[in-house]
Design an enzyme around this catalytic site. Structure first.
Site, mmCIF file in Angstrom:
data_model
loop_
_atom_site.group_PDB
_atom_site.id
_atom_site.type_symbol
_atom_site.label_atom_id
_atom_site.label_comp_id
_atom_site.label_asym_id
_atom_site.label_seq_id
_atom_site.Cartn_x
_atom_site.Cartn_y
_atom_site.Cartn_z
ATOM 1 N N LYS A 4 50.943 26.968 -6.805
ATOM 2 C CA LYS A 4 51.470 26.018 -7.794
ATOM 3 C C LYS A 4 50.635 24.742 -7.739
ATOM 4 O O LYS A 4 50.218 24.321 -6.641
ATOM 5 C CB LYS A 4 52.935 25.742 -7.442
ATOM 6 C CG LYS A 4 53.721 24.910 -8.438
ATOM 7 C CD LYS A 4 55.177 24.819 -7.971
ATOM 8 C CE LYS A 4 56.066 24.020 -8.913
ATOM 9 N NZ LYS A 4 57.463 23.952 -8.424
ATOM 10 N N SER A 43 60.737 24.785 -12.061
ATOM 11 C CA SER A 43 59.451 24.276 -12.473
ATOM 12 C C SER A 43 58.276 25.210 -12.151
ATOM 13 O O SER A 43 57.200 25.036 -12.723
ATOM 14 C CB SER A 43 59.207 22.913 -11.829
ATOM 15 O OG SER A 43 59.171 23.030 -10.421
ATOM 16 N N SER A 45 63.554 25.636 -8.218
ATOM 17 C CA SER A 45 62.279 25.862 -8.909
ATOM 18 C C SER A 45 61.478 27.084 -8.495
ATOM 19 O O SER A 45 60.510 27.419 -9.170
ATOM 20 C CB SER A 45 61.386 24.633 -8.765
ATOM 21 O OG SER A 45 61.700 23.732 -9.776
HETATM 22 N N1 GLN Z 1 65.188 22.013 -12.379
HETATM 23 C C1 GLN Z 1 65.479 21.121 -11.290
HETATM 24 C C2 GLN Z 1 64.980 19.738 -11.646
HETATM 25 O O1 GLN Z 1 64.583 19.561 -12.728
HETATM 26 C C3 GLN Z 1 64.836 21.621 -10.032
HETATM 27 C C4 GLN Z 1 63.378 21.407 -10.004
HETATM 28 C C5 GLN Z 1 62.758 21.863 -8.727
HETATM 29 O O2 GLN Z 1 63.338 22.613 -7.948
HETATM 30 N N2 GLN Z 1 61.565 21.367 -8.481
HETATM 31 O O3 GLN Z 1 64.987 18.848 -10.865
#
Ligand code: GLN
Length: 488
Positions: free
Chosen positions: A81, A156, A180
């Site tokens: 990532k 994400s 994420s």
């Molecule tokens: N979707 C969650 C957020 O927007 C989690 C994101 C993540 O785990 N990086 O914060």
């Protein structure tokens, strides 16, 4: 075997081909890069493709295989990532702020994989600074779900999940702050693991919310997840939150089965707004576990309904502190034509950050400000403790908890972009594991109208082996992990 069919194989099978010299890493890597060329204009899973580096690493891997000291990951293409620092390769966090940032060091997890002889084919797209649930907050372009290109891959870690699902990479490493890794894994039909907080070093992970962030693998099956965890888990003196613990061989108990295992189904997790297809697939998954000999019991976690509120105070608060470092002076984007230091700082942050990142910084700054700190941040921390204790108590009665990973299947691109709260609800079932620091895995458990559904399994801290054992038993009893999207 046709080289293209090889792209659908899990690590543990392709690795045998490499070590038996039926295939070279150079050929495997070249085929993977061709696959990327072929589908990338549709999936958009990569911010950067590292062709030259990959070919050089593949050549080195072949030499190592020839010399007889290869590990199971030697010569196998993977994606990181793009919030994991890679020395000499641009690391953008999908943000204009870091668009041209080339780190001078690699994340510990990247180094550990390089030591195994891994081949980096590129950096995966994400929501900017990992803030989002659809990969649409990337400052560059959205990633698309390989199962339906009109839909999001989740986020994400949308790029990593899409890359693994589309056969563009054998596995990927993502980060999980509130879901994420697991939510995109669920939406793309792959396996995603968020290890126990502190089990895997985060040195070189660009910080979002430090008390929640954890890195982990996205793979095609459960065995591969255990294999990658074997390579990357362990104490790192460069990450003060990393735990000292004698790690087991995570593949060892895979086949122990679930007979007699106590499996809890938290009744609060079957939330309002959950799609009927998702709930059905989940109930069938529970039946499969029961048929395999697990003992199912309904449990109650009454405070889980506060998890999302707690998350959206703590994560933005920590983000607002972590992102204060982007000032246009030390590294990253720096606005030109400013007439004072303050003007430069303002313009840099105005142009460098996208709307969701700014929203989080404002929410977090507010929650931490004098006069509001006690009412928001401190209270959220107290509720966090209650949620953690509640989970600790339930794990005295059950070995694992199961739930759907996400209340919905992959939604359409653009569908939730104007409604942040709807987007935030995507992670309602994954956030408790981050809040409590416990391990959780998502495995494919169904298709609803051709779209994947994920089963989430959670366990007590450092009980990854129990997670794998449960996930593997379920996986082997079903066919979901063998299905791939049709992209050709
Ligand atoms: N979707 C969650 C957020 O927007 C989690 C994101 C993540 O785990 N990086 O914060």
């Amino acid at each position: 075997m046709d080289l293209l069919d090889v792209l659908n194989l899990p690590i543990h099978e392709v690795s045998d081909l490499l070590r038996r010299k039926e295939l070279s890493s150079v050929d495997l890597t070249r085929t993977t890069l061709e696959r990327i060329d072929h589908v990338e204009d549709r999936t958009k899973a990569f911010v950067t493709v590292t062709k030259e580096l990959a070919m050089a690493q593949a050549t080195a891997a072949d030499a190592r295989i020839d010399s007889g000291n290869a590990s199971i990951l030697t010569g196998i293409p993977m994606q990181l990532k793009d919030n994991l620092c890679t020395k000499g390769t641009v690391t953008t966090c999908a943000s204009h702020m870091l668009e041209n940032f080339v780190p001078s060091y690699s994340a510990t997890i990247a180094k550990k994989l390089y030591v195994e002889g891994a081949v980096l084919v590129g950096k995966g797209n994400l929501d900017e600074f990992a803030m989002g649930s659809s990969a649409e907050n990337s400052a560059f372009f959205p990633t698309r779900n390989p199962w339906d290109l009109e839909r999001v891959p989740g986020g994400s870690s949308g790029g990593p999940a899409a890359a693994v699902a589309a056969g563009e990479s054998f596995y990927a490493v993502g980060s999980d702050t509130g879901g994420s890794i697991r939510q995109p894994a669920a939406l793309c039909g792959v396996v995603g693991l968020k290890p126990t907080y502190g089990l895997v070093s985060r040195y070189g992970l660009i910080a979002f919310a430090s008390s929640l962030d954890q890195v982990g693998p996205l793979t095609k099956d459960v065995t591969d997840s255990a294999i990658v965890l074997n390579a990357v888990a362990g104490h790192d003196p460069r990450d003060s939150t990393s735990v000292s613990y004698k790690k087991p061989d995570f593949t060892e108990k895979l086949r122990d089965g679930v007979r007699g295992l106590q499996v809890g189904v938290p009744k609060e997790y079957l939330v309002e707004g959950m799609e009927a297809g998702v709930e059905n697939a989940f109930r069938q998954a529970v039946d499969v576990l029961e048929d395999l000999g697990a003992e199912i019991q309904e449990v109650s976690l009454p405070h889980s309904s506060f998890a999302m509120a707690v998350y959206y105070i703590i994560a933005p608060s920590e983000a607002s502190a972590n992102l204060a470092r982007y000032d246009g002076v030390k590294y990253g984007y720096s606005a030109k034509n400013a007439n004072s230091m303050w003007d430069a700082l303002e313009k840099t942050r105005q142009d460098g950050f996208g709307p969701e990142v700014k929203r989080r910084i404002m929410l977090g700054t507010y929650a931490l400000s004098a006069g509001y700190y006690d009412a928001y941040y401190l209270k959220a921390q107290k509720v966090r403790t209650i949620i953690r204790r509640e989970l600790e108590e339930v794990f005295e009665c059950v070995d694992v908890l199961v739930s759907p990973t996400s209340p919905t299947v992959a939604f359409k691109l653009g569908e939730k972009m104007d409604d942040p709260v709807q987007m935030y609800l995507s992670d309602i079932l994954t956030q408790p594991a981050n809040i409590a620091g416990i391990p959780a895995i998502s495995v494919p458990c169904g298709l609803v109208s051709g779209l994947p559904v994920g089963l989430q399994i959670m366990a007590a801290p450092l009980r990854e082996e129990t997670l794998f054992q449960t996930a593997f038993a379920y996986e082997q009893a079903t066919e979901w992990h063998t299905m791939h999207p049709e992209l050709d």
